[in-house]
Design a protein around this motif. Structure first.
Motif, PDB file in Angstrom:
ATOM      1  N   PHE A  56       0.831  -1.204   0.000  1.00 29.54           N
ATOM      2  CA  PHE A  56       0.000   0.000   0.000  1.00 29.54           C
ATOM      3  C   PHE A  56       0.868   1.257   0.000  1.00 29.54           C
ATOM      4  O   PHE A  56       0.573   2.234  -0.707  1.00 29.54           O
ATOM      5  N   ALA A  57       1.955   1.220   0.788  1.00 28.22           N
ATOM      6  CA  ALA A  57       2.858   2.374   0.826  1.00 28.22           C
ATOM      7  C   ALA A  57       3.509   2.613  -0.538  1.00 28.22           C
ATOM      8  O   ALA A  57       3.665   3.758  -0.978  1.00 28.22           O
ATOM      9  N   LEU A  58       3.882   1.526  -1.232  1.00 26.73           N
ATOM     10  CA  LEU A  58       4.510   1.678  -2.547  1.00 26.73           C
ATOM     11  C   LEU A  58       3.528   2.221  -3.574  1.00 26.73           C
ATOM     12  O   LEU A  58       3.907   3.020  -4.437  1.00 26.73           O
ATOM     13  N   VAL A  59       2.275   1.790  -3.504  1.00 27.17           N
ATOM     14  CA  VAL A  59       1.260   2.351  -4.406  1.00 27.17           C
ATOM     15  C   VAL A  59       1.146   3.861  -4.190  1.00 27.17           C
ATOM     16  O   VAL A  59       1.062   4.640  -5.151  1.00 27.17           O
ATOM     17  N   ALA A  60       1.168   4.273  -2.915  1.00 26.02           N
ATOM     18  CA  ALA A  60       1.090   5.700  -2.617  1.00 26.02           C
ATOM     19  C   ALA A  60       2.333   6.442  -3.098  1.00 26.02           C
ATOM     20  O   ALA A  60       2.239   7.553  -3.629  1.00 26.02           O
ATOM     21  N   GLN A  92       8.952   1.814 -13.367  1.00 23.21           N
ATOM     22  CA  GLN A  92       9.541   2.106 -12.061  1.00 23.21           C
ATOM     23  C   GLN A  92       9.353   0.932 -11.104  1.00 23.21           C
ATOM     24  O   GLN A  92      10.263   0.571 -10.353  1.00 23.21           O
ATOM     25  N   GLY A  93       8.163   0.338 -11.117  1.00 27.66           N
ATOM     26  CA  GLY A  93       7.929  -0.824 -10.273  1.00 27.66           C
ATOM     27  C   GLY A  93       8.802  -2.004 -10.677  1.00 27.66           C
ATOM     28  O   GLY A  93       9.333  -2.717  -9.824  1.00 27.66           O
ATOM     29  N   LEU A  94       8.967  -2.212 -11.977  1.00 23.77           N
ATOM     30  CA  LEU A  94       9.807  -3.299 -12.470  1.00 23.77           C
ATOM     31  C   LEU A  94      11.255  -3.110 -12.035  1.00 23.77           C
ATOM     32  O   LEU A  94      11.911  -4.048 -11.572  1.00 23.77           O
ATOM     33  N   ALA A  95      11.751  -1.882 -12.177  1.00 24.50           N
ATOM     34  CA  ALA A  95      13.125  -1.591 -11.749  1.00 24.50           C
ATOM     35  C   ALA A  95      13.282  -1.785 -10.240  1.00 24.50           C
ATOM     36  O   ALA A  95      14.309  -2.290  -9.770  1.00 24.50           O
ATOM     37  N   GLY A  96      12.248  -1.411  -9.477  1.00 29.15           N
ATOM     38  CA  GLY A  96      12.301  -1.618  -8.032  1.00 29.15           C
ATOM     39  C   GLY A  96      12.311  -3.081  -7.651  1.00 29.15           C
ATOM     40  O   GLY A  96      13.013  -3.487  -6.722  1.00 29.15           O
ATOM     41  N   GLY A  97      11.535  -3.902  -8.374  1.00 27.38           N
ATOM     42  CA  GLY A  97      11.527  -5.337  -8.103  1.00 27.38           C
ATOM     43  C   GLY A  97      12.872  -5.980  -8.388  1.00 27.38           C
ATOM     44  O   GLY A  97      13.348  -6.822  -7.617  1.00 27.38           O
ATOM     45  N   VAL A 126       9.315  -9.610  -8.739  1.00 25.13           N
ATOM     46  CA  VAL A 126       9.479  -8.611  -9.798  1.00 25.13           C
ATOM     47  C   VAL A 126       8.132  -8.254 -10.418  1.00 25.13           C
ATOM     48  O   VAL A 126       7.815  -7.070 -10.628  1.00 25.13           O
ATOM     49  N   GLY A 127       7.320  -9.272 -10.708  1.00 23.22           N
ATOM     50  CA  GLY A 127       6.009  -9.005 -11.301  1.00 23.22           C
ATOM     51  C   GLY A 127       5.083  -8.260 -10.357  1.00 23.22           C
ATOM     52  O   GLY A 127       4.341  -7.367 -10.784  1.00 23.22           O
ATOM     53  N   GLY A 128       5.118  -8.620  -9.077  1.00 22.23           N
ATOM     54  CA  GLY A 128       4.291  -7.912  -8.101  1.00 22.23           C
ATOM     55  C   GLY A 128       4.701  -6.465  -7.955  1.00 22.23           C
ATOM     56  O   GLY A 128       3.857  -5.578  -7.796  1.00 22.23           O
ATOM     57  N   SER A 129       5.998  -6.208  -8.003  1.00 20.65           N
ATOM     58  CA  SER A 129       6.474  -4.828  -7.927  1.00 20.65           C
ATOM     59  C   SER A 129       6.002  -4.017  -9.137  1.00 20.65           C
ATOM     60  O   SER A 129       5.580  -2.863  -9.001  1.00 20.65           O
ATOM     61  N   ALA A 130       6.078  -4.627 -10.327  1.00 23.72           N
ATOM     62  CA  ALA A 130       5.588  -3.938 -11.530  1.00 23.72           C
ATOM     63  C   ALA A 130       4.091  -3.661 -11.430  1.00 23.72           C
ATOM     64  O   ALA A 130       3.615  -2.591 -11.827  1.00 23.72           O
ATOM     65  N   LEU A 131       3.343  -4.618 -10.880  1.00 26.58           N
ATOM     66  CA  LEU A 131       1.906  -4.426 -10.713  1.00 26.58           C
ATOM     67  C   LEU A 131       1.603  -3.294  -9.734  1.00 26.58           C
ATOM     68  O   LEU A 131       0.682  -2.488  -9.972  1.00 26.58           O
ATOM     69  N   LEU A 132       2.365  -3.216  -8.646  1.00 31.55           N
ATOM     70  CA  LEU A 132       2.167  -2.123  -7.695  1.00 31.55           C
ATOM     71  C   LEU A 132       2.448  -0.768  -8.350  1.00 31.55           C
ATOM     72  O   LEU A 132       1.741   0.214  -8.101  1.00 31.55           O
ATOM     73  N   GLY A 133       3.492  -0.714  -9.186  1.00 29.07           N
ATOM     74  CA  GLY A 133       3.776   0.518  -9.903  1.00 29.07           C
ATOM     75  C   GLY A 133       2.648   0.898 -10.844  1.00 29.07           C
ATOM     76  O   GLY A 133       2.270   2.074 -10.952  1.00 29.07           O
ATOM     77  N   TRP A 134       2.077  -0.099 -11.518  1.00 21.60           N
ATOM     78  CA  TRP A 134       0.961   0.152 -12.423  1.00 21.60           C
ATOM     79  C   TRP A 134      -0.258   0.654 -11.645  1.00 21.60           C
ATOM     80  O   TRP A 134      -0.936   1.608 -12.074  1.00 21.60           O
ATOM     81  N   LEU A 135      -0.547   0.036 -10.493  1.00 20.14           N
ATOM     82  CA  LEU A 135      -1.694   0.452  -9.687  1.00 20.14           C
ATOM     83  C   LEU A 135      -1.531   1.878  -9.181  1.00 20.14           C
ATOM     84  O   LEU A 135      -2.486   2.668  -9.185  1.00 20.14           O
ATOM     85  N   GLY A 136      -0.300   2.206  -8.741  1.00 17.52           N
ATOM     86  CA  GLY A 136      -0.064   3.564  -8.256  1.00 17.52           C
ATOM     87  C   GLY A 136      -0.260   4.610  -9.339  1.00 17.52           C
ATOM     88  O   GLY A 136      -0.886   5.658  -9.110  1.00 17.52           O
ATOM     89  N   SER A 137       0.249   4.339 -10.525  1.00 20.04           N
ATOM     90  CA  SER A 137       0.099   5.292 -11.624  1.00 20.04           C
ATOM     91  C   SER A 137      -1.358   5.359 -12.090  1.00 20.04           C
ATOM     92  O   SER A 137      -1.874   6.449 -12.409  1.00 20.04           O
ATOM     93  N   TYR A 138      -2.040   4.232 -12.139  1.00 19.25           N
ATOM     94  CA  TYR A 138      -3.441   4.212 -12.562  1.00 19.25           C
ATOM     95  C   TYR A 138      -4.299   5.035 -11.605  1.00 19.25           C
ATOM     96  O   TYR A 138      -5.174   5.802 -12.030  1.00 19.25           O
ATOM     97  N   TRP A 139      -4.035   4.869 -10.307  1.00 23.99           N
ATOM     98  CA  TRP A 139      -4.788   5.629  -9.302  1.00 23.99           C
ATOM     99  C   TRP A 139      -4.544   7.124  -9.443  1.00 23.99           C
ATOM    100  O   TRP A 139      -5.484   7.926  -9.401  1.00 23.99           O
ATOM    101  N   ALA A 140      -3.284   7.519  -9.649  1.00 24.10           N
ATOM    102  CA  ALA A 140      -2.954   8.941  -9.739  1.00 24.10           C
ATOM    103  C   ALA A 140      -3.548   9.579 -11.002  1.00 24.10           C
ATOM    104  O   ALA A 140      -4.125  10.673 -10.948  1.00 24.10           O
ATOM    105  N   VAL A 141      -3.435   8.898 -12.146  1.00 26.55           N
ATOM    106  CA  VAL A 141      -3.941   9.458 -13.401  1.00 26.55           C
ATOM    107  C   VAL A 141      -5.464   9.540 -13.384  1.00 26.55           C
ATOM    108  O   VAL A 141      -6.044  10.551 -13.791  1.00 26.55           O
ATOM    109  N   ASN A 142      -6.121   8.485 -12.932  1.00 27.77           N
ATOM    110  CA  ASN A 142      -7.583   8.500 -12.899  1.00 27.77           C
ATOM    111  C   ASN A 142      -8.116   9.578 -11.962  1.00 27.77           C
ATOM    112  O   ASN A 142      -9.143  10.200 -12.240  1.00 27.77           O
TER     113      ASN A 142
END
Length: 302
Positions: free
Chosen positions: A184-188, A229-234, A277-293
């Protein structure tokens, strides 16, 4: 289909160009995500290695009866008879002195050390499994066996393994809770980073909306940014764990050699690495999706 692929390729090339333009900022972001994810992943790795180490040990409670060294054959037969007739004994096996001596040498690699002894110091023993797995019932059985003639000592084995597995189960729950909180913190964190990027491109987005750009078109490059960014973090988290494991194994090897063991801490398996790695990429996607929407919903308000 070609138009869809062209749009995604164009967005991806644009994102890669922007990432290359600010390498230091992106390295810091990857480091923050990697360090955060390495905490639950490291705890999972520790629990997984403890489970693997305990996997080869018998987990069912048992009582080992060590007979006196001078126990006569009649006494051994009497104990054998008692165990067969005991209503709380499920099964048992006799371990003679010679067999126990050979097993000790083979399991621990102490042939040279133990070979210097002139006499076998081990007694005959019975390994007894109770019908009940209740700790109190097994302890009662142990106390009863201790009072039998020619039984020098009755030892309760494997009870600590059950406690270890209970702690491992508790550790698994702690990993899930920690991963959820840090996820949750990473999504934020990613969402806030994307929000700042959106603010720097606010005028460009508003102009694009005026000339007919869809929300999907505007959202696409930001989603790629968050995912990258999430992928690189993973990947960074995996590198951190690999480096930490290598350092720890240097000390583990020294300790294992003292006990004639080849135990080593194992790295993350392929499935766990892909999940990290995949979970980190997904968290990055969720964070960006939330911010853009969130920004686009405000922009569409009259």
């Amino acid at each position: 289909m070609n138009a869809w692929l062209h749009a995604h390729r164009q967005a991806l090339m644009l994102v890669l160009k922007k990432l290359r333009a600010a390498p230091l900022a992106n390295l810091v972001m990857a480091g923050v995500i990697g360090a955060t994810l390495s905490l639950p992943a490291g705890l999972y790795l520790l629990i997984d290695n403890l489970r693997a180490a305990a996997g080869g040990i018998e987990t069912e409670p048992r009582v080992t009866l060590f007979l006196a060294l001078d126990a006569p054959a009649d006494a051994v037969k009497d104990i054998d008879r008692r165990l067969r007739q005991h209503p709380e004994v499920r099964d048992f096996r006799f371990l003679g002195r010679g067999a126990a001596w050979r097993e000790l040498q083979e399991k621990n690699g102490l042939q040279d050390t133990l070979g210097g002894l002139e006499k076998n110091p081990l007694p005959d023993a019975y390994i007894v499994h109770a019908k009940s797995t209740d700790p109190a019932a097994v302890e009662t059985l142990q106390k009863e066996f201790s009072g039998w003639p020619q039984v020098e000592h009755a030892q309760l084995d494997a009870a600590w393994i059950k406690r270890l597995y209970a702690l491992l189960q508790l550790g698994n729950k702690a990993v899930l809770i920690l991963a959820g909180l840090l996820g949750f913190a990473l999504v934020a964190i990613v969402g806030n980073t994307i929000r700042l990027q959106i603010l720097t491109q606010r005028e460009e987005i508003e102009v694009s909306k005026l000339i007919g750009a869809t929300d999907r078109f505007i959202r696409r490059p930001f989603l790629y940014t968050g995912t990258m960014q999430g992928l690189a973090g993973g990947v960074t988290a995996w590198i951190i764990l690999f480096a930490a494991l290598y350092i720890f194994n240097l000390s583990v090897d020294d300790i294992a050699r003292l006990y004639a063991s080849d135990f080593r801490l194992n790295p993350l398996g392929q499935q766990a690495s892909l999940l990290l790695v995949g979970g980190s990429a997904l968290l990055g996607w969720l964070g960006s999706y939330w911010a853009v929407n969130r920004y686009l919903s405000r922009l569409d308000r009259p």
